[in-house]
Design a protein around this motif. Structure first.
Motif, short mmCIF file in Angstrom:
data_model
loop_
_atom_site.label_atom_id
_atom_site.label_comp_id
_atom_site.label_asym_id
_atom_site.label_seq_id
_atom_site.Cartn_x
_atom_site.Cartn_y
_atom_site.Cartn_z
N PRO A 84 51.07 60.78 74.95
CA PRO A 84 50.98 62.22 75.20
C PRO A 84 50.17 62.57 76.45
O PRO A 84 50.50 63.54 77.15
CB PRO A 84 50.31 62.76 73.93
N ILE A 85 49.11 61.79 76.74
CA ILE A 85 48.34 62.05 77.95
C ILE A 85 49.22 61.86 79.18
O ILE A 85 49.24 62.70 80.10
CB ILE A 85 47.11 61.13 78.04
N ALA A 86 49.98 60.75 79.20
CA ALA A 86 50.86 60.49 80.33
C ALA A 86 51.91 61.59 80.48
O ALA A 86 52.18 62.06 81.60
CB ALA A 86 51.52 59.13 80.16
N PHE A 138 41.79 61.00 61.88
CA PHE A 138 41.09 60.01 61.05
C PHE A 138 41.71 59.95 59.66
O PHE A 138 41.94 58.87 59.12
CB PHE A 138 39.60 60.36 60.97
N CYS A 139 42.00 61.10 59.10
CA CYS A 139 42.59 61.14 57.75
C CYS A 139 44.00 60.54 57.74
O CYS A 139 44.35 59.80 56.81
CB CYS A 139 42.63 62.58 57.24
N ILE A 187 47.43 49.81 64.61
CA ILE A 187 46.63 50.19 65.78
C ILE A 187 47.52 50.24 67.02
O ILE A 187 47.31 51.07 67.92
CB ILE A 187 45.44 49.23 65.97
N GLY A 188 48.53 49.36 67.07
CA GLY A 188 49.46 49.40 68.20
C GLY A 188 50.14 50.75 68.31
O GLY A 188 50.27 51.32 69.40
N ALA A 189 50.58 51.27 67.14
CA ALA A 189 51.19 52.60 67.14
C ALA A 189 50.21 53.66 67.61
O ALA A 189 50.54 54.54 68.40
CB ALA A 189 51.70 52.94 65.74
N SER A 190 48.97 53.56 67.13
CA SER A 190 47.96 54.56 67.51
C SER A 190 47.62 54.48 68.99
O SER A 190 47.37 55.51 69.63
CB SER A 190 46.70 54.37 66.66
N LEU A 191 47.59 53.26 69.54
CA LEU A 191 47.34 53.14 70.98
C LEU A 191 48.45 53.82 71.78
O LEU A 191 48.18 54.51 72.76
CB LEU A 191 47.23 51.66 71.37
N ALA A 237 45.23 60.63 68.06
CA ALA A 237 45.56 59.20 67.99
C ALA A 237 44.31 58.33 68.10
O ALA A 237 44.19 57.30 67.42
CB ALA A 237 46.55 58.84 69.09
N ALA A 238 43.35 58.73 68.95
CA ALA A 238 42.11 57.96 69.08
C ALA A 238 41.34 57.94 67.76
O ALA A 238 40.77 56.91 67.36
CB ALA A 238 41.24 58.56 70.19
N ALA A 239 41.32 59.07 67.07
CA ALA A 239 40.64 59.12 65.76
C ALA A 239 41.36 58.23 64.75
O ALA A 239 40.72 57.62 63.88
CB ALA A 239 40.59 60.56 65.26
N THR A 240 42.69 58.14 64.85
CA THR A 240 43.44 57.25 63.96
C THR A 240 43.08 55.80 64.21
O THR A 240 42.93 55.00 63.27
CB THR A 240 44.96 57.48 64.15
#
Length: 430
Positions: free
Chosen positions: A152-154, A330-331, A142-146, A275-278
Motif C-alpha cells: 500500500p505504501i508503494a 494487531f488483533c 509474516i510474509g503476507a504481512s510484509l 500490516a506492521a502491527a500484524t
C-alpha cells in the motif's frame, strides 16, 4: 526438530516467506490501485464492491479441486503458476479501460493468489512437526504481512490525484505490482521436500499432509466429512471473518479517504501501519498462546477487532484512525495462522490440503459476499458503513470461538504435541 530442518535444507520456510512477501506485496499494491483506477473510470461505491468481489469469484470454484489435487501430488508447481497469474492480472488491470475488463482481470489476480496460497500452506503443513505448526504458520503469514506493509505504501507513492493523473498513475502502480510479483519466483527453488517412495509409509502421528495419498484414500474423506469434523467449520468461519475485515479495509479505506479528504499516500501509510502491527502480533503470538491459550486469544482479538472496525466508521481525525488501525492490525494478526493450525490438526489424515482449500473457499466466499454487501451498505448508508458491518462479523466470530467450536489439542507445549512431534521426528529419522 528445529525449525526449518524438516524441509529441503534449513531455509525452505525463510525462502517461502520471502516469496510470499513479494506475491502478497504485489496483490496489496494492486488492490488499492484497482480501486483508484476504477474511481478514475467513473465507478461508484457499488461498482467498487463488485470489482472487489470478482477478485474472489474464480477462486471460490477452484479452491477445493486444487486442494484435492494437492493432497495426492506435489504442492510446489502451484507457486510459480500463481505468480504468473498474479503478474498477468496486475498488468492487464493496468491496461484495462473499462470496469468490466478490470473486474475480469481482478478475478485472474485472485485465482493466482489462491494457487500460491494453497501450494504454500500445504508445504508448511507437510514439512512442519505438529508442535511447530502454530509457530511456522505464524512465521509464514509474516510474509503476507510484509507484503501488506510495503504494497500500500508503494501504491500510495505512485498514485496521484493532481491534474487528473489518477488514471495514469494507478495504471503505473498496477504495472509495478506485476513486476513485484515476478520477483517471487527467485526464491522458489527446491522449496518442497521430495515425497518418500511408495513403499515407505508415513507415520500416523505426523500431522503433515501425505504427499503420496492415493485417490482411494481421498475418496474416503469427502468434503462433507471434513466439514463435519469438530474444529473445521469454526476455523473456516473465523478465518472468513478476519480475512473479510482485511479485504474490505484494503478496498474501502481509499473510498473513505476520498470522502474525508485523505490523500492516497496517507491512505497507503495507514494500510501499511495496520500490516506492521500484524507482523508485530505474529512475532509474539507463540508466547501469547502459551500465556492465555489459543481459544481465549482468538475470542479476545476478534471481539476487540470488531469494536475497532466499528470505530473506523466514526469521523475521527487521521491520528485517531492511525491508532485504531494499528490496534486492529494487531488483533487481526491472530486469526489467520491459528485458523490454519486448527483446520490442519482437525482434518482427517490424507485430506489436509483439501481442508485448507475448504478454508480458502470460505475465505473467498467471504471475499465475494462481504464486498458485495459492503457495496450495497455503502451505497445506502455511506462509505464508512461497511466497517460497522465488519464489526458485527468479527464479534460473531468471537461468539463462535467462545462456544467451543475450536479444538485446542496439540497446542505448543502440551503432552500430545510433544508425543506427535516425537513421532514426526522418528519418521523423518527413518
Amino acid at each position: 526438530m528445529r525449525h526449518g530442518s524438516s524441509g529441503p535444507g534449513r531455509t525452505w520456510l525463510l525462502r517461502l516467506v520471502i516469496a510470499f512477501g513479494f506475491a502478497q506485496g504485489a496483490v496489496s499494491m494492486a488492490r488499492p490501485a484497482v480501486s483508484y483506477r476504477a474511481l478514475s473510470l467513473g465507478a461508484d461505491e457499488r461498482a467498487i464492491g463488485v470489482i472487489a468481489g470478482v477478485y474472489a469469484l474464480l477462486p471460490l470454484f477452484a479452491a477445493v479441486p486444487l486442494g484435492r489435487r494437492t493432497d495426492h501430488g506435489r504442492c510446489a508447481p502451484l507457486l510459480p503458476a500463481g505468480v504468473v497469474l498474479i503478474a498477468g492480472g496486475c498488468a492487464l488491470s493496468g491496461a484495462a479501460n473499462s470496469l468490466t475488463a478490470m473486474a475480469a482481470w481482478s478475478g485472474v489476480m485472485g485465482l493466482g493468489h489462491l494457487c500460491f496460497v494453497i501450494g504454500a500452506q500445504s508445504i508448511v503443513a507437510r514439512q512442519s512437526a505438529p508442535a511447530e505448526q502454530d509457530r511456522n504458520f505464524g512465521h509464514f503469514t509474516i510474509g503476507a504481512s510484509l507484503g501488506q506493509l510495503v504494497g500500500p505504501i508503494a501504491a500510495g507513492l505512485l498514485i496521484s490525484e493532481q491534474d487528473g493523473a489518477m488514471a495514469r498513475t494507478s495504471a503505473l502502480a498496477l504495472t509495478a505490482a506485476a513486476a513485484v510479483a515476478a520477483v517471487a519466483c527467485t526464491s522458489l527453488w527446491r522449496i518442497e521436500h521430495r515425497a518418500p517412495s511408495s513403499g515407505t509409509g508415513r507415520d500416523q502421528g505426523a500431522v503433515g499432509v501425505s504427499p503420496c495419498s492415493s485417490e482411494a484414500e481421498n475418496s474416503g474423506n469427502p468434503v462433507r466429512r471434513i466439514l463435519r469434523t469438530r474444529g473445521v467449520p469454526a476455523g473456516i468461519l473465523i478465518s472468513l471473518a478476519v480475512l473479510s475485515a482485511t479485504d474490505i479495509l484494503t478496498a474501502y479505506l481509499p473510498v473513505v479517504g476520498e470522502h474525508r479528504g485523505i490523500a492516497p499516500a496517507t491512505v497507503g501509510l495507514l494500510l501499511s501501519l495496520r500490516a506492521a502491527a500484524t507482523i508485530a502480533c505474529r512475532l509474539v503470538m507463540t508466547p501469547m498462546i502459551r500465556l492465555i491459550g489459543r481459544t481465549a486469544l482468538l475470542v479476545a482479538t476478534c471481539l476487540v477487532g470488531g469494536l475497532l472496525c466499528a470505530g473506523i466508521a466514526l469521523p475521527v481525525p487521521v491520528w485517531g484512525l492511525a491508532l485504531m488501525l494499528a490496534a486492529l492490525g494487531f488483533c487481526l494478526g491472530v486469526g489467520q495462522p491459528l485458523s490454519m493450525t486448527t483446520v490442519v490438526q482437525a482434518a482427517p489424515d490424507g485430506a489436509r490440503s483439501t481442508a485448507l482449500a475448504l478454508r480458502l473457499t470460505g475465505n473467498r466466499l467471504g471475499q465475494v459476499a462481504a464486498p458485495a454487501s459492503a457495496g450495497l451498505v455503502a451505497g445506502v448508508a455511506g462509505a464508512a458503513a461497511p466497517f460497522l458491518m465488519l464489526g458485527v462479523l468479527l464479534m460473531g466470530a468471537a461468539g463462535l470461538a467462545t462456544r467451543g467450536g475450536l479444538r485446542s489439542q496439540r497446542t505448543i507445549g502440551t503432552p500430545g504435541a510433544k508425543h506427535a512431534q516425537k513421532a514426526h521426528a522418528q519418521h523423518r529419522a527413518g
